[in-house]
Design a protein around this motif. Structure first.
Motif, PDB file in Angstrom:
ATOM      1  N   CYS A  76     -31.151 -43.428   5.898  1.00 49.58           N
ATOM      2  CA  CYS A  76     -31.219 -44.325   4.745  1.00 49.58           C
ATOM      3  C   CYS A  76     -31.971 -45.605   5.119  1.00 49.58           C
ATOM      4  O   CYS A  76     -31.685 -46.222   6.141  1.00 49.58           O
ATOM      5  CB  CYS A  76     -29.800 -44.654   4.285  1.00 49.58           C
ATOM      6  SG  CYS A  76     -29.721 -45.762   2.880  1.00 49.58           S
ATOM      7  N   LEU A  77     -32.913 -46.001   4.247  1.00 46.71           N
ATOM      8  CA  LEU A  77     -33.714 -47.193   4.504  1.00 46.71           C
ATOM      9  C   LEU A  77     -33.356 -48.370   3.602  1.00 46.71           C
ATOM     10  O   LEU A  77     -33.754 -49.495   3.872  1.00 46.71           O
ATOM     11  CB  LEU A  77     -35.206 -46.870   4.335  1.00 46.71           C
ATOM     12  CG  LEU A  77     -35.763 -45.810   5.284  1.00 46.71           C
ATOM     13  CD1 LEU A  77     -37.210 -45.492   4.933  1.00 46.71           C
ATOM     14  CD2 LEU A  77     -35.630 -46.266   6.721  1.00 46.71           C
ATOM     15  N   LYS A  78     -32.637 -48.127   2.503  1.00 44.81           N
ATOM     16  CA  LYS A  78     -32.273 -49.205   1.579  1.00 44.81           C
ATOM     17  C   LYS A  78     -30.895 -48.914   1.004  1.00 44.81           C
ATOM     18  O   LYS A  78     -30.597 -47.783   0.645  1.00 44.81           O
ATOM     19  CB  LYS A  78     -33.285 -49.332   0.441  1.00 44.81           C
ATOM     20  CG  LYS A  78     -32.967 -50.515  -0.485  1.00 44.81           C
ATOM     21  CD  LYS A  78     -34.046 -50.718  -1.535  1.00 44.81           C
ATOM     22  CE  LYS A  78     -33.866 -52.005  -2.307  1.00 44.81           C
ATOM     23  NZ  LYS A  78     -32.698 -52.044  -3.158  1.00 44.81           N
ATOM     24  N   VAL A  79     -30.111 -49.962   0.920  1.00 48.12           N
ATOM     25  CA  VAL A  79     -28.752 -49.843   0.376  1.00 48.12           C
ATOM     26  C   VAL A  79     -28.672 -50.661  -0.903  1.00 48.12           C
ATOM     27  O   VAL A  79     -29.123 -51.811  -0.955  1.00 48.12           O
ATOM     28  CB  VAL A  79     -27.697 -50.356   1.385  1.00 48.12           C
ATOM     29  CG1 VAL A  79     -26.296 -50.258   0.797  1.00 48.12           C
ATOM     30  CG2 VAL A  79     -27.785 -49.577   2.688  1.00 48.12           C
ATOM     31  N   ASN A  80     -28.097 -50.089  -1.926  1.00 48.83           N
ATOM     32  CA  ASN A  80     -27.860 -50.755  -3.197  1.00 48.83           C
ATOM     33  C   ASN A  80     -26.359 -50.907  -3.410  1.00 48.83           C
ATOM     34  O   ASN A  80     -25.556 -50.139  -2.872  1.00 48.83           O
ATOM     35  CB  ASN A  80     -28.416 -49.936  -4.367  1.00 48.83           C
ATOM     36  CG  ASN A  80     -29.921 -49.862  -4.384  1.00 48.83           C
ATOM     37  OD1 ASN A  80     -30.602 -50.709  -3.830  1.00 48.83           O
ATOM     38  ND2 ASN A  80     -30.449 -48.844  -5.020  1.00 48.83           N
ATOM     39  N   LEU A  81     -26.020 -51.870  -4.226  1.00 50.57           N
ATOM     40  CA  LEU A  81     -24.632 -52.025  -4.668  1.00 50.57           C
ATOM     41  C   LEU A  81     -24.655 -52.778  -5.978  1.00 50.57           C
ATOM     42  O   LEU A  81     -25.667 -53.376  -6.341  1.00 50.57           O
ATOM     43  CB  LEU A  81     -23.780 -52.751  -3.623  1.00 50.57           C
ATOM     44  CG  LEU A  81     -24.226 -54.138  -3.171  1.00 50.57           C
ATOM     45  CD1 LEU A  81     -23.664 -55.231  -4.062  1.00 50.57           C
ATOM     46  CD2 LEU A  81     -23.789 -54.352  -1.745  1.00 50.57           C
ATOM     47  N   GLN A  82     -23.565 -52.719  -6.689  1.00 50.85           N
ATOM     48  CA  GLN A  82     -23.462 -53.444  -7.950  1.00 50.85           C
ATOM     49  C   GLN A  82     -22.218 -54.311  -7.904  1.00 50.85           C
ATOM     50  O   GLN A  82     -21.186 -53.913  -7.366  1.00 50.85           O
ATOM     51  CB  GLN A  82     -23.360 -52.476  -9.132  1.00 50.85           C
ATOM     52  CG  GLN A  82     -24.619 -51.679  -9.336  1.00 50.85           C
ATOM     53  CD  GLN A  82     -24.492 -50.684 -10.487  1.00 50.85           C
ATOM     54  OE1 GLN A  82     -23.441 -50.116 -10.719  1.00 50.85           O
ATOM     55  NE2 GLN A  82     -25.587 -50.484 -11.192  1.00 50.85           N
ATOM     56  N   VAL A  83     -22.338 -55.509  -8.464  1.00 55.18           N
ATOM     57  CA  VAL A  83     -21.230 -56.453  -8.582  1.00 55.18           C
ATOM     58  C   VAL A  83     -21.170 -56.873 -10.040  1.00 55.18           C
ATOM     59  O   VAL A  83     -22.208 -57.183 -10.634  1.00 55.18           O
ATOM     60  CB  VAL A  83     -21.450 -57.695  -7.680  1.00 55.18           C
ATOM     61  CG1 VAL A  83     -20.330 -58.699  -7.865  1.00 55.18           C
ATOM     62  CG2 VAL A  83     -21.584 -57.290  -6.218  1.00 55.18           C
ATOM     63  N   LEU A  84     -19.975 -56.872 -10.601  1.00 55.62           N
ATOM     64  CA  LEU A  84     -19.838 -57.342 -11.976  1.00 55.62           C
ATOM     65  C   LEU A  84     -20.335 -58.779 -12.059  1.00 55.62           C
ATOM     66  O   LEU A  84     -20.026 -59.605 -11.190  1.00 55.62           O
ATOM     67  CB  LEU A  84     -18.381 -57.256 -12.433  1.00 55.62           C
ATOM     68  CG  LEU A  84     -17.808 -55.844 -12.541  1.00 55.62           C
ATOM     69  CD1 LEU A  84     -16.308 -55.900 -12.839  1.00 55.62           C
ATOM     70  CD2 LEU A  84     -18.534 -55.037 -13.589  1.00 55.62           C
ATOM     71  N   SER A  85     -21.100 -59.090 -13.090  1.00 55.82           N
ATOM     72  CA  SER A  85     -21.706 -60.417 -13.204  1.00 55.82           C
ATOM     73  C   SER A  85     -20.668 -61.533 -13.250  1.00 55.82           C
ATOM     74  O   SER A  85     -20.952 -62.653 -12.830  1.00 55.82           O
ATOM     75  CB  SER A  85     -22.625 -60.482 -14.425  1.00 55.82           C
ATOM     76  OG  SER A  85     -21.908 -60.174 -15.596  1.00 55.82           O
ATOM     77  N   ALA A  86     -19.480 -61.256 -13.706  1.00 54.52           N
ATOM     78  CA  ALA A  86     -18.438 -62.277 -13.778  1.00 54.52           C
ATOM     79  C   ALA A  86     -17.831 -62.605 -12.405  1.00 54.52           C
ATOM     80  O   ALA A  86     -17.122 -63.594 -12.270  1.00 54.52           O
ATOM     81  CB  ALA A  86     -17.319 -61.815 -14.721  1.00 54.52           C
ATOM     82  N   LYS A  87     -18.136 -61.816 -11.393  1.00 55.33           N
ATOM     83  CA  LYS A  87     -17.539 -62.015 -10.070  1.00 55.33           C
ATOM     84  C   LYS A  87     -18.519 -62.743  -9.145  1.00 55.33           C
ATOM     85  O   LYS A  87     -19.025 -62.190  -8.174  1.00 55.33           O
ATOM     86  CB  LYS A  87     -17.087 -60.679  -9.490  1.00 55.33           C
ATOM     87  CG  LYS A  87     -15.958 -60.054 -10.306  1.00 55.33           C
ATOM     88  CD  LYS A  87     -15.377 -58.845  -9.628  1.00 55.33           C
ATOM     89  CE  LYS A  87     -14.177 -58.327 -10.409  1.00 55.33           C
ATOM     90  NZ  LYS A  87     -13.455 -57.295  -9.690  1.00 55.33           N
TER      91      LYS A  87
END
Length: 154
Positions: free
Chosen positions: A112-123
């Motif tokens: 793997c060369l890139k890691v993504n993640l998501q964070v709720l905008s309110a946090k």
């Protein structure tokens, strides 16, 4: 396995870790306890992860107690991080960072060369944590769609 004098990280073991992980997730992610959001059922999340790349589901232990979790996934193109959580009293001790580094190393070992993640905008506090360890917002719009397919269940 990642180990330090105060912390060890290993793959999740359903026979010993499930109750502790459920308790942690209900503390860290209050939405997991909301019955109006069945897509956030933590038991389903665990079952689904155990059916797909279970070796990328990690727990952090301190004094043999589960104090943190992270799940990772890799589809051959991008890696993803999910469900990073640390018990309230162990936050700001470097355990979250250690879990992220451990998951990143596991993903890198798969190519793997890139890691993504998501964070709720309110946090915003969570966004600040990730920014402090090198993550930056990508110029993308995250879209989602709930599917009617029933989730995996044991």
């Amino acid at each position: 396995m990642t180990t330090s004098p105060a912390l060890s990280i290993r793959p999740f073991d359903a026979s010993t870790d499930t109750d502790a992980v459920l308790a942690l997730w209900l503390e860290a992610f209050p939405e997991y306890g909301d019955p109006s959001r069945p897509h956030r059922d933590p038991r389903v999340s665990i079952a689904n992860k155990l059916a797909m790349q279970p070796e990328l589901f990690f727990v952090a232990l301190h004094d043999r107690r589960v104090v943190g979790t992270v799940m990772a996934g890799y589809d051959g193109h991008r890696g993803w991080l999910y469900s990073l959580a640390v018990v309230r009293e162990a936050r700001r001790l470097g355990f979250g960072r250690a879990l992220v580094v451990h998951a990143e190393q596991a993903l890198a070992a798969l190519g793997c060369l890139k890691v993504n993640l998501q964070v709720l905008s309110a946090k915003s506090d969570i966004q600040g944590f990730y920014e402090a360890i090198g993550y930056r917002a990508d110029a993308v719009v995250s879209l989602g769609k709930r599917l009617e397919t029933p989730p995996l269940r044991n």
